[in-house]
Design an enzyme around this catalytic site. Structure first.
Site, PDB file in Angstrom:
ATOM      1  N   ASP A   1      84.413  50.690  66.061  1.00 34.31           N
ATOM      2  CA  ASP A   1      83.251  49.893  66.410  1.00 34.31           C
ATOM      3  C   ASP A   1      82.012  49.878  65.425  1.00 34.31           C
ATOM      4  O   ASP A   1      81.055  49.857  65.507  1.00 34.31           O
ATOM      5  CB  ASP A   1      82.844  50.361  67.830  1.00 34.31           C
ATOM      6  CG  ASP A   1      82.227  52.007  67.396  1.00 34.31           C
ATOM      7  OD1 ASP A   1      82.781  52.486  66.346  1.00 34.31           O
ATOM      8  OD2 ASP A   1      81.652  52.565  68.499  1.00 34.31           O
TER       9      ASP A   1
ATOM     10  N   HIS B   1      50.638  49.990  49.243  1.00 35.02           N
ATOM     11  CA  HIS B   1      51.129  50.761  50.238  1.00 35.02           C
ATOM     12  C   HIS B   1      50.472  50.304  51.600  1.00 35.02           C
ATOM     13  O   HIS B   1      51.370  49.982  52.645  1.00 35.02           O
ATOM     14  CB  HIS B   1      50.969  52.142  49.939  1.00 35.02           C
ATOM     15  CG  HIS B   1      51.070  53.195  51.053  1.00 35.02           C
ATOM     16  ND1 HIS B   1      52.319  53.382  51.783  1.00 35.02           N
ATOM     17  CD2 HIS B   1      50.136  53.971  51.775  1.00 35.02           C
ATOM     18  CE1 HIS B   1      52.360  54.206  52.518  1.00 35.02           C
ATOM     19  NE2 HIS B   1      50.978  54.389  52.762  1.00 35.02           N
TER      20      HIS B   1
ATOM     21  N   HIS C   1      44.403  52.716  56.829  1.00 40.09           N
ATOM     22  CA  HIS C   1      45.011  54.013  57.281  1.00 40.09           C
ATOM     23  C   HIS C   1      44.657  55.131  56.194  1.00 40.09           C
ATOM     24  O   HIS C   1      44.672  56.045  56.499  1.00 40.09           O
ATOM     25  CB  HIS C   1      46.371  54.026  57.557  1.00 40.09           C
ATOM     26  CG  HIS C   1      47.357  53.954  56.624  1.00 40.09           C
ATOM     27  ND1 HIS C   1      47.898  52.904  56.219  1.00 40.09           N
ATOM     28  CD2 HIS C   1      48.231  55.106  56.038  1.00 40.09           C
ATOM     29  CE1 HIS C   1      48.789  53.288  55.328  1.00 40.09           C
ATOM     30  NE2 HIS C   1      48.838  54.569  55.129  1.00 40.09           N
TER      31      HIS C   1
ATOM     32  N   ASP D   1      53.659  54.092  58.463  1.00 41.22           N
ATOM     33  CA  ASP D   1      53.463  54.623  57.018  1.00 41.22           C
ATOM     34  C   ASP D   1      54.611  55.458  56.469  1.00 41.22           C
ATOM     35  O   ASP D   1      55.120  55.330  55.292  1.00 41.22           O
ATOM     36  CB  ASP D   1      52.279  55.677  57.146  1.00 41.22           C
ATOM     37  CG  ASP D   1      51.944  56.426  56.054  1.00 41.22           C
ATOM     38  OD1 ASP D   1      51.679  55.867  54.945  1.00 41.22           O
ATOM     39  OD2 ASP D   1      51.678  57.595  56.380  1.00 41.22           O
TER      40      ASP D   1
ATOM     41  N   GLU E   1      40.995  59.406  53.475  1.00 42.06           N
ATOM     42  CA  GLU E   1      41.799  60.495  53.011  1.00 42.06           C
ATOM     43  C   GLU E   1      41.685  60.346  51.438  1.00 42.06           C
ATOM     44  O   GLU E   1      41.332  61.226  50.624  1.00 42.06           O
ATOM     45  CB  GLU E   1      43.390  60.373  53.236  1.00 42.06           C
ATOM     46  CG  GLU E   1      43.960  61.572  52.724  1.00 42.06           C
ATOM     47  CD  GLU E   1      43.597  63.101  53.579  1.00 42.06           C
ATOM     48  OE1 GLU E   1      42.963  62.768  54.463  1.00 42.06           O
ATOM     49  OE2 GLU E   1      43.793  64.029  52.997  1.00 42.06           O
ATOM     50  N   ASP E   2      41.885  59.044  50.883  1.00 43.13           N
ATOM     51  CA  ASP E   2      41.653  58.883  49.510  1.00 43.13           C
ATOM     52  C   ASP E   2      40.278  58.124  48.754  1.00 43.13           C
ATOM     53  O   ASP E   2      40.349  57.856  47.656  1.00 43.13           O
ATOM     54  CB  ASP E   2      42.720  57.774  49.038  1.00 43.13           C
ATOM     55  CG  ASP E   2      44.082  58.434  49.467  1.00 43.13           C
ATOM     56  OD1 ASP E   2      44.286  59.590  49.684  1.00 43.13           O
ATOM     57  OD2 ASP E   2      45.158  57.649  49.644  1.00 43.13           O
TER      58      ASP E   2
HETATM   59 MN    MN Z   1      49.860  56.088  53.836  1.00 44.96          MN
END
Ligand code: MN
Length: 726
Positions: free
Chosen positions: A260, A49, A73, A140, A77-78
């Site tokens: 179009d 990811h 990123h 993300d 958090e993880d």
């Molecule tokens: Mn993420």
């Protein structure tokens, strides 16, 4: 097969030659270790990811800190890793980008209401202090949408809605076309699967014919451009599924009626060639009226530039042609990200000022309101007006002026909530009413049925609407209290007046003052004093004005001008400097009977108490006593004068009994710096009055001068210094 870190490093090096390749690989390793053992819902290793997010960011040519932050990123958090860890390893910029993305990630943006969605987008912008945080967040989201198949059905719906309401519009605002169209198509795929596959099918079925038509037109244009000597690249351009669907829904069209679906895009090297190419296009095919837009001369709010024209194509159908330079194309595809490289010239982190500078330029652009208004509003809030965005417990976003706190919030919910607010919990913790919100705070208001607004709140409240509500409350609900408070205040001010002034004030005076100040009755006026919109002194002044009536006699005037003085005969013990042979340290006083002044010939009389009474040598009293007790009378001379020493002298003025005379007399006395300690008046005969003043004189010369000045006043018959004995 997913992208590898090597591919990403390759790609970044291609557009950012000086990039620190090892640092990117290091970030990858760091993230790899942090996510070790973690899986995505697809059962792939989690690292895929962040790797894909970085890859997406590199496709819009983001700068190296953004790519690095893309890899990292999700680590905060993880995993156990903290912002400080990331800062220690990769420096401030990357750490704050990761931190910003993490904070935004904790927010949910599920909403269907357009009003809320707009606030959410504003909040999003306001929270991301660095625009790159938003771009990373968009990358993300794009990867999460690409892999949404693995989510449960209900989550898919919510994520897709959120994407369509928040993330796709943000991509549009930031001009990142590549993100926008894909986010929109993916959202539609999950929100309306049937509609999506139907449009996709029809696009597929008609593709061959359409592509043939487009290719025919493309080759014609390439040939003409060459002939005209304009170097250009001409590409076919397909409309994305979501926009076809939107057009069908909004204009009530069948798929067949959409003309179009595809168009041509001409990319040239400079602006001059744009207009040259336009000339070629219009020479080749007939332009359709009203279908030309010059976004080069007048860029869109998100900085999009191009020439747009519609012509009657070779197949007899309208054909849209977009003409732009390579640089404009980059801006159109990559949006805000397109500006990083050129401003920084390679290595260093883009300074905040420069990025904000870009946003400011954007604000100053002349733009069509429908396109850019909202985005500009959002940026204004971010950069100029300083709003604060907080959450209600229900998950709605509330926009308040910066500096707002619990009371502002409570009143925004409902007037009754405000009126009974006793405190608040912010992010689960109790805070005082003076707390100032930070964007992102989750606010819960605590109320009590017995609580009520207080005047102090006005000092804490930031929003004018909440202030108005508190004032209204203080005005209406607390009327009785205000009347009482106003009454007390007014009394307090009236007590400072002289007794006679107070006595002159009658209740109907207050009534007329109330009417004069535009209040219906006395209570309303008192209430207004109570809640602080009318100054008590103003009322007092009006009351005095109402009770004033000019004096009709000299006696009245005296009473008015020298109040209290005649009422009390001041006793005094003035310091006295006396030099007497053989008398030292004796308590001495000036005798009342003859009022000796410096310069007078004086004698002392030793009282039975041992004190020394000072008399004028010609005083009848002392002459009388000297005859009986000559041993008690001593010769005295004046000592040195001291500044503070004053001597009381009584003056008698005979004048016409005319109102205004006292004003003149007191003016003369005051002008000479002389104090009047007593005053009295009596009438000698018709129209003739006798005034007596006790004045405090420093020196005999002053006394003479005063007598001269008073004698010159109009209507004054005579002025004399009264002899001591009375
Ligand atoms: Mn993420």
């Amino acid at each position: 097969m997913s992208t590898s870190i090597d591919e990403i490093v390759q790609r970044v090096s291609g557009y950012w030659p000086g990039v620190d390749r090892e640092n990117l690989v290091h970030a990858y390793d760091y993230a790899f270790r942090a996510h070790a053992g973690q899986e995505r819902l697809s059962h792939e290793p989690y690292i895929i990811h962040p790797l894909e997010v970085s890859s997406i960011l590199s496709q819009i040519e983001s700068d190296p800190p953004a790519i690095t932050a893309g890899l990292l990123h999700d680590v905060i958090e993880d995993s156990e890793i903290t912002v400080d860890d990331v800062r220690g390893e990769f420096g401030n910029t990357v750490a704050s980008l990761v931190d910003g993305v993490t904070k935004l990630g904790r927010l949910d943006f599920y909403t269907k209401q357009e009003e809320q969605a707009r606030n959410l987008r504003k909040m999003f912008l306001a929270m991301a202090e660095d625009i790159r945080v938003i771009v990373i967040k968009l990358g993300d989201r794009l990867h999460n949408m690409r892999t949404l198949d693995y989510m449960p059905r209900d989550k898919q719906q919510l994520k897709a809605e959120e994407t369509l309401n928040i993330f796709a519009p943000l991509s549009h605002r930031l001009g990142i076309w590549r993100f926008k169209w894909e986010l929109e198509d993916l959202s539609l795929k999950f929100l309306e699967p049937e509609a999506y596959s139907e449009v996709a099918r029809l696009v597929g079925v008609t593709r061959e014919e359409r592509e043939r038509d487009i290719e025919t037109a493309r080759l014609m244009l390439v040939a003409k451009l060459e002939e005209a000597g304009v170097k250009a690249e001409v590409r076919g351009r397909a409309k994305h599924i979501y926009s076809i669907r939107q057009k069908m829904v909004q204009q009530g069209l069948n798929f067949d009626q959409i003309r179009d679906l595809a168009g041509l895009r001409v990319i040239v090297s400079d602006i001059g060639d744009c207009y040259a190419a336009l000339g070629v296009v219009h020479g080749l095919w007939m332009p359709l009226t009203g279908e030309f837009s010059d976004y080069i001369a007048k860029p869109k709010a998100n900085q999009y530039q191009s020439l747009h024209t519609k012509v009657l194509g070779p197949s007899g159908q309208p054909l849209e042609v977009q003409i732009r330079t390579r640089e404009m194309h980059r801006t159109a595809e990559y949006g805000v990200a397109a500006h990083w490289r050129y401003k920084e010239g390679g290595q260093s982190d883009p300074g905040l000022d420069e990025r904000i500078g870009w946003l400011r330029q954007l604000l100053e652009l002349e733009t069509d309101l429908s396109e850019g208004h909202e985005f500009i509003e959002a940026l204004k809030i971010d950069l100029v007006t300083q709003e604060v965005f907080v959450w209600t417990p229900a998950g709605d976003v509330m926009e308040l002026p910066a500096g707002s706190g619990p009371i502002d919030f409570a009143y925004r919910i409902h007037t009754e909530v405000g009126n009974h607010c006793i405190g608040a919990k912010v992010n689960g913790k109790l805070v005082p009413l003076t707390y100032k919100f930070k964007t992102g705070d989750i606010v819960e208001i605590l109320t009590s049925p017995t609580a009520k607004p207080s005047r102090d709140w006005l000092n804490v409240i930031e929003s004018s609407s909440a202030k108005a509500k508190v004032r209204k409350y203080l005005r209406e609900r607390a009327r009785e209290e205000n009347i009482e408070a106003g009454h007390r205040e007014l009394e307090r001010h009236l007590e400072r007046l002289r007794a006679d002034q107070r006595a002159a004030i009658k209740p109907d005076h207050l009534e007329s003052v109330a009417r004069h100040l535009n209040y219906t009755d006395v209570n309303s006026l008192l209430a207004a004093i109570g809640y602080g919109v009318v100054e008590p002194d103003t009322v007092v002044d009006h009351l005095l004005a109402a009770t004033y009536k000019p004096p009709s006699t000299l006696a009245e005037e005296l009473e008015r001008l020298l109040p209290g003085i005649s009422a009390s005969r001041a006793t005094r013990a003035k310091p006295l400097s006396i030099a007497a042979a053989g008398v030292n340290g004796v308590h001495s006083r000036l005798s009342k009977c003859c009022n000796p002044l410096p310069g007078d010939v004086i004698v002392g009389y030793i009282t039975r108490g041992g004190g020394l009474a000072v008399h004028r040598a010609d005083c009848k009293n002392v002459l009388y006593r000297a005859r009986g007790e000559p041993e008690r009378v001593v010769a005295l001379t004046w000592g040195e004068e001291s500044q503070e020493t004053t001597y009381q002298t009584e003056l008698e003025i005979v004048a016409l009994d005319r109102v205004g005379l006292i004003a003149h007399v007191t003016a003369v006395v005051a002008e000479m710096g002389i104090n009047i300690s007593e005053a009295a008046i009596d009438t000698i005969e018709q129209n003739l009055a006798r005034l007596r003043f006790m004045v405090d004189i420093h020196r005999r010369e002053d006394l003479q001068h005063l007598v001269d000045r008073l004698s010159q006043l109009i209507d004054v018959m005579s002025v004399r210094v009264l002899p001591g004995a009375r």
